[in-house]
Write a protein that holds these residues in place. Structure first.
Motif, short mmCIF file in Angstrom:
data_model
loop_
_atom_site.label_atom_id
_atom_site.label_comp_id
_atom_site.label_asym_id
_atom_site.label_seq_id
_atom_site.Cartn_x
_atom_site.Cartn_y
_atom_site.Cartn_z
N ASN A 155 0.86 -1.19 0.00
CA ASN A 155 0.00 0.00 0.00
C ASN A 155 0.89 1.24 0.00
OD1 ASN A 155 -2.21 1.72 -0.01
ND2 ASN A 155 -2.55 1.56 2.21
N VAL A 156 1.64 1.38 -1.07
CA VAL A 156 2.73 2.35 -1.14
C VAL A 156 2.26 3.79 -0.97
CG1 VAL A 156 2.72 2.67 -3.66
CG2 VAL A 156 4.85 2.92 -2.39
N ALA A 157 1.04 4.10 -1.38
CA ALA A 157 0.56 5.49 -1.28
C ALA A 157 0.60 5.99 0.16
CB ALA A 157 -0.85 5.61 -1.85
N PHE A 158 0.26 5.12 1.11
CA PHE A 158 0.24 5.55 2.52
C PHE A 158 1.62 5.96 2.99
CE2 PHE A 158 0.94 4.52 7.00
CZ PHE A 158 -0.01 5.34 7.60
N ASP A 159 2.59 5.06 2.87
CA ASP A 159 3.94 5.34 3.37
C ASP A 159 4.60 6.47 2.59
OD1 ASP A 159 4.54 2.76 5.25
OD2 ASP A 159 3.35 2.20 3.51
N TYR A 160 4.45 6.42 1.27
CA TYR A 160 5.08 7.43 0.41
C TYR A 160 4.54 8.83 0.72
CZ TYR A 160 7.04 9.35 -3.95
OH TYR A 160 7.75 10.08 -4.88
N ASN A 161 3.23 8.96 0.74
CA ASN A 161 2.63 10.28 0.95
C ASN A 161 2.91 10.81 2.35
OD1 ASN A 161 1.63 10.21 -1.65
ND2 ASN A 161 -0.41 9.51 -1.04
N PHE A 162 2.91 9.92 3.35
CA PHE A 162 3.18 10.34 4.73
C PHE A 162 4.60 10.86 4.85
CE2 PHE A 162 0.78 9.26 8.80
CZ PHE A 162 1.40 10.27 9.53
N ILE A 163 5.55 10.13 4.30
CA ILE A 163 6.95 10.56 4.37
C ILE A 163 7.16 11.83 3.56
CG2 ILE A 163 9.31 9.96 3.72
CD1 ILE A 163 8.66 7.06 4.46
N SER A 164 6.57 11.90 2.36
CA SER A 164 6.75 13.08 1.52
C SER A 164 6.19 14.33 2.19
CB SER A 164 6.06 12.86 0.17
OG SER A 164 6.39 13.90 -0.74
#
Length: 259
Positions: A155-164
């Motif tokens: 669920n890459v959108a969660f981790d990616y968007n949170f970190i970004s």
């Protein structure tokens, strides 16, 4: 990743672009205002590009074989969702190249309050985090670890968007890395009723703890390695792999039923 960044990467995936084209496109992004953009800064922000003999930027992923690519498999734990004002409290990541772990990153992050539901889910408590490094410090260290590798998560959108978003809030710009979702990949290569990490761990006999960042990153990396081993023969470059992860969802999964 913003729609604007997606459009820039999509354009680069089709053909190389002049040096000033990419600089000008990125300079228009609100999240990158105030940054002096050049080849070095673009790499630091995570966009995997290189200059060719015509002084044009081209995506590295188009020319990198999957076995040579560095995939950074990431998982975070947070005190709440991004929309509810939560913050990252743990980051774990493994770098994978040619189906081997070549490096890892892990840190707890200082936080003043952890809701009881998150404590029960992760086992992390406020006392465990009170002396941990600050969020800006860890994000800076993680960005240097990540570099321009392919950002992978379940669920890459969660981790990616949170970190970004967290990077941006700390004044570090945003992520520009290309990303790959192991859920999307698994749906195309594994015949399963469910695609949550727990379900795939059971199916693939992956043994480790759940709901801690480094353990979940490890599990997702095993899913990634399994999926890569089941790819059709003609998927050879990293860009092929990313495009395949967005292809017809059930075309290949039935061929790879696990019995």
């Amino acid at each position: 990743m913003s729609c604007e960044v997606e459009h820039i990467i999509e354009a680069l995936s089709k053909q190389s672009k002049p040096y000033n084209w990419l600089i000008d496109k990125l300079s228009l992004l609100d999240e990158l205002q105030g940054l002096e953009l050049d080849e070095y800064m673009i790499e630091l922000l995570g966009l995997g590009v290189r200059l060719n003999s015509k002084n044009e930027f081209e995506l590295k992923a188009k020319h990198t074989k999957i076995k040579d690519e560095i995939f950074c498999v990431v998982d975070i734990e947070s005190s709440a969702s991004l929309k509810r004002g939560g913050q990252i409290i743990e980051i774990g990541a493994y770098k994978i190249q040619n189906s081997k772990e070549i490096d890892s990153f892990h840190s707890l992050i200082r936080a003043d309050f952890i809701p009881s539901t998150i404590q029960e889910l992760t086992g992390l408590t406020s006392s465990m985090l009170q002396n941990a490094p600050s969020l800006p410090h860890i994000l800076n260290e993680f960005r240097l670890f990540l570099k321009d590798s392919i950002f992978v998560a379940h669920n890459v959108a969660f981790d990616y968007n949170f970190i970004s978003a967290s990077l941006y809030q700390c004044g570090f710009g945003i992520l520009l890395n290309q990303k790959l979702c192991t859920i999307d990949l698994a749906k195309r290569l594994i015949d399963s009723e469910k695609y949550g990490l727990n379900a795939l761990k059971d199916l693939l006999n992956i043994q480790n703890t759940h709901h801690r960042a480094l353990d979940d990153a490890k599990a997702a990396s095993e899913v990634l390695k399994y999926c890569i081993s089941k790819l059709p023969f003609y998927i050879s470059s990293t860009q092929d792999l990313i495009n395949f992860s967005k292809s017809n969802i059930k075309k290949y999964a039935q061929r790879n039923k696990i019995v």
